[in-house]
Design a protein around this motif. Structure first.
Motif, PDB file in Angstrom:
ATOM      1  N   MET A 184      -1.701  26.648  30.220  1.00  0.00           N
ATOM      2  CA  MET A 184      -1.337  25.748  28.737  1.00  0.00           C
ATOM      3  C   MET A 184      -2.634  25.446  28.015  1.00  0.00           C
ATOM      4  O   MET A 184      -2.448  25.505  26.926  1.00  0.00           O
ATOM      5  CB  MET A 184      -0.547  24.666  29.263  1.00  0.00           C
ATOM      6  CG  MET A 184       0.933  24.910  29.641  1.00  0.00           C
ATOM      7  SD  MET A 184       1.730  23.514  30.122  1.00  0.00           S
ATOM      8  CE  MET A 184       3.329  23.950  30.535  1.00  0.00           C
ATOM      9  N   HIS A 206      -4.426  17.132  33.069  1.00  0.00           N
ATOM     10  CA  HIS A 206      -3.158  17.398  32.329  1.00  0.00           C
ATOM     11  C   HIS A 206      -1.887  17.022  32.836  1.00  0.00           C
ATOM     12  O   HIS A 206      -1.708  16.914  34.055  1.00  0.00           O
ATOM     13  CB  HIS A 206      -3.416  19.142  32.479  1.00  0.00           C
ATOM     14  CG  HIS A 206      -2.211  19.772  32.093  1.00  0.00           C
ATOM     15  ND1 HIS A 206      -1.495  19.598  30.627  1.00  0.00           N
ATOM     16  CD2 HIS A 206      -1.633  21.002  32.436  1.00  0.00           C
ATOM     17  CE1 HIS A 206      -0.719  20.361  30.702  1.00  0.00           C
ATOM     18  NE2 HIS A 206      -0.587  21.310  31.900  1.00  0.00           N
ATOM     19  N   MET A 251       2.267  17.958  32.297  1.00  0.00           N
ATOM     20  CA  MET A 251       3.517  18.669  31.865  1.00  0.00           C
ATOM     21  C   MET A 251       4.760  18.289  32.512  1.00  0.00           C
ATOM     22  O   MET A 251       4.708  17.538  33.542  1.00  0.00           O
ATOM     23  CB  MET A 251       3.359  20.118  31.968  1.00  0.00           C
ATOM     24  CG  MET A 251       3.188  20.684  33.226  1.00  0.00           C
ATOM     25  SD  MET A 251       2.564  22.442  33.456  1.00  0.00           S
ATOM     26  CE  MET A 251       1.722  22.497  34.860  1.00  0.00           C
TER      27      MET A 251
HETATM   28 CU   LIG Z   1       0.691  22.739  32.159  1.00  0.00          CU
END
Ligand SMILES: [Cu+2]
Length: 693
Positions: free
Chosen positions: A106, A284, A286
């Protein structure tokens, strides 16, 4: 790039062969082509990203022959070159690698170079020389941040720019600035870019979620004298709530810090040294419920927190003796990765997706090149050793059957030998011959390698954490993987006539032990994948493949101010051990643009065409796509020295089209059905203003 820097870079690194070949005639040609914002010849292709009205710098790759990008979201473009992408095409920023924090890329490396503060994206054409990057089996892309210049005049001074762009589709807002305090030998620069956007519209409806929020800053100090140039920098990437509809989750945040040092030192006209050191750290998160339609039951809510960190180092020297230039150096890349999946509605649920994963590379290379008379050649060797390891894993809080299968996979993984090493040797020979001032021909021969990625090795539970494949399939890793090895030949022509300049290159690449998914024969993995996705798991394995094609850039001068220009590319990739095609390759494509440049005004209108892609991969159910053509137009107007105004209309006729590399929608209950290829953005009008000072 300053003259001293050019000389140093010319002696060292990626441009060995190119710089050696750049005699006065080539120089003229290159300068001329730079006017068009796009430079191509057989050795390198460059695009001036600052002038492109884009949000993701990866999109600029589409303007370079043979290059493209897989798009999993508006900020998630993965570089593709000649049918290879992801870890096969290393991306550096000013020669320094970036450790991605997302197991699905990402935060692909090009997401770290916001376009208004990025000078150029450079693709090394043909077989990547050994000096450029380790594990560059598919090519090498370097992006240059725009950190300002030293002053030519004596004394200190302030320079820079502020700029803003707005595009109506998705109300895409970008602001950027650069402030440089500098003298002839010192330079302090602060650069930054902020991007915000709402969901974008296509003729088939809105893409949800496709919103964007990214801040990028970089503070640097540089010093130079007659022989030495040194730069240190600290950077920050702060992405929040950005959609990646082709993946199973969206970005809630990416918080990255980057630090680095670069040094170029010319000991004598015949000896120079170069160092590139970088460290970065990524945090990170998500999830599959915050930005998109959440799963039908809370039991399926997932949040995934991942971390990536590590350092990159390149030390090299270039030594000229007589007609020969010897370049030699060492590279190191030391990366750590972690990933934990939880469910906010079920505190007991936790999957250690990647635990204490390490992947360390040390590598050394030597290359020699010469250009005597009309002939020039370069030969290089590189040795690389990759060591990787992973900690023990576990899963808890899953339902009975799933928990049992996951437990069995975890036990198997924990009992296996996960400490692995790979040793590889690359070799590249490049030969070029200048038949006349107008015509040059070249041939590259090479064998390049890549050791397996950490996902390909250590993905113990069937999940979609695949470096951004975005094929919707659950994969498991394979601890028995071997490195990939290619054998490649590329032949090129560069013709530079009075009016016509064209640079076709054809290539054939055979890849032994190419790593991709095959149907898994691990029973608990297949049961789990079946329960989670309705399809069996794929397992990374070594297969046999070949990729071949031809691409070219061209331009034809009609009048001193008016020219036609464009690209064309064809690539074909297939398995050679069974009858199947390689996944996610672009169809035959090309562009024709009419460009008018006069003094302060530049106008450009282009037609971009992509053929249908029906050579699709059967192993993961890739779907074919239809061909299309779209028209774009842009204008730039320079008001005095200080102000640049920009206008752009993309997809002028609001054509509905599906880019084969844009991925497939994975978001439920939105305009574009699940499983349907994402549609391209409808007509988009953009304006921009940049003030330089
Ligand atoms: Cu991700």
């Amino acid at each position: 790039m300053s003259t001293s820097r050019t000389a140093i870079v010319g002696l060292l690194g990626a441009c060995v062969c190119h710089a050696a070949l750049a005699d006065d005639e080539d120089r003229t040609v290159i300068d001329e082509i730079v006017v068009a914002g796009q430079e191509f010849n057989t050795a390198l292709t460059t695009i001036a990203v600052e002038d492109e009205m884009i949000v993701d710098s990866a999109d600029a790759l589409r303007r370079l022959p043979g290059a493209d990008r897989n798009r999993n979201g508006r900020l998630t473009g993965i570089a593709q070159y000649r049918g290879m992408f992801g870890d096969r095409v290393p991306v550096t920023i000013d020669g320094i690698g970036v450790i991605s924090g997302g197991p699905n890329a990402m935060d692909a490396p090009l997401s770290y170079v916001s376009p208004m503060i990025t000078k150029a994206v450079v693709v090394e054409r043909g077989i990547t020389g050994v000096a450029s990057a380790p594990e560059s089996i598919g090519g090498h892309v370097d992006a240059e941040l725009s950190r300002g210049e030293f002053r030519e005049a004596p004394g200190f001074g302030i320079g820079g720019m502020v700029g803003a762009r707005y595009a109506d589709n998705g109300a895409t807002r970008t602001t950027a600035g650069r402030f440089t305090l500098g003298s002839q030998s010192h330079r302090v620069s602060l650069i930054g870019q902020l991007d915000r956007a709402n969901d974008v519209s296509t003729p088939a409806g809105k893409i949800s979620p496709s919103r964007v929020s990214r801040d990028r800053y970089d503070l640097s100090y540089a010093y130079r004298n007659d022989r030495t140039e040194v730069e240190v920098f600290a950077g920050e990437l702060d992405t929040t709530d950005t959609g990646t509809p082709a993946l199973a989750m969206d970005i809630r945040y990416i918080d990255s810090q980057l630090f680095g040092l670069s040094l170029d030192h010319e000991q004598s006209p015949n000896l120079s040294f170069r160092a590139r050191l970088g460290y970065n750290d990524v945090d990170h998160v998500m999830d599959n419920f915050g930005l998109r339609t959440p799963p039908p039951t809370p039991a399926r809510f997932r949040q995934n927190r991942t971390g990536g960190s590590g350092s990159n180092a390149t030390l090299s020297m270039a030594w000229r003796r007589g007609d020969y230039l010897v370049t030699t150096g060492v590279d190191g890349r030391f990366a750590e990765h972690d990933s934990v999946i939880t469910n906010p509605d079920n505190a007991a649920f936790e999957i250690q997706n990647f635990n204490d994963v390490e992947r360390d590379l040390v590598s050394a290379f030597a290359a020699v090149s010469t250009d005597v008379g009309a002939a020039s050649w370069e030969a290089g060797l590189r040795y690389s050793r990759v060591e990787s390891d992973a900690g023990e894993v576990s899963a808890s809080g899953m339902m009975a059957m799933m928990g049992m299968n996951a437990g069995e996979l975890a036990d198997r993984f924990n009992a296996a030998d996960r400490s692995l090493s790979f040793e590889n040797v690359d070799a590249v020979i490049k030969f070029a011959y200048q038949f006349s001032p107008r015509l040059r021909a070249g041939m590259d021969l090479g064998t390049k390698t890549r050791a397996p990625s950490y996902q390909e090795l250590y993905l113990w539970l069937p999940l979609q954490a695949t470096g951004g494949l975005a094929d919707g399939r659950n994969y498991i890793g394979n601890l028995d993987l071997d490195s990939e090895r290619s054998a490649e030949v590329a032949v090129s022509l560069d013709w530079t006539g009075e009016r016509l300049a064209v640079s076709p290159q054809a290539y054939y690449k055979r890849v032994d032990d190419y790593i991709q998914g095959v149907p898994a024969d691990v029973m608990p993995a297949n049961m789990l994948a079946g329960m989670m996705s309705g399809a069996q798991a794929l397992m990374f394995d070594n297969v046999e493949a070949e990729i071949y094609g031809v691409d070219l850039g061209w331009q034809y001068r009609l009048t001193p101010t008016l020219r036609l220009e464009g690209n064309a590319a064809y690539v074909r990739g297939r398995r050679t051990d069974i009858d199947d095609n390689l996944y996610r390759l672009p169809p035959l494509n090309g562009s024709v643009a009419l460009r008018y440049v006069r003094d302060v005004l530049s106008l450009r209108a282009e037609v971009v065409g992509y053929a249908a892609q029906d050579k699709v991969a059967a192993y993961n159910g890739e779907e074919a796509s239809s061909g299309y053509g779209i028209v774009n137009a842009s204008m730039a107007w320079q008001l005095g020295n200080a102000v640049r105004l920009e206008f752009q209309a993309s997809n002028l006729f609001d054509r509905g089209y599906q880019d084969h590399l844009a991925g497939v929608n994975r978001v439920r209950e939105v305009d574009i059905p699940v499983g349907e290829r994402l549609w391209g953005e409808g007509r988009t009008l953009a304006v921009g203003a940049i003030v330089s000072f």
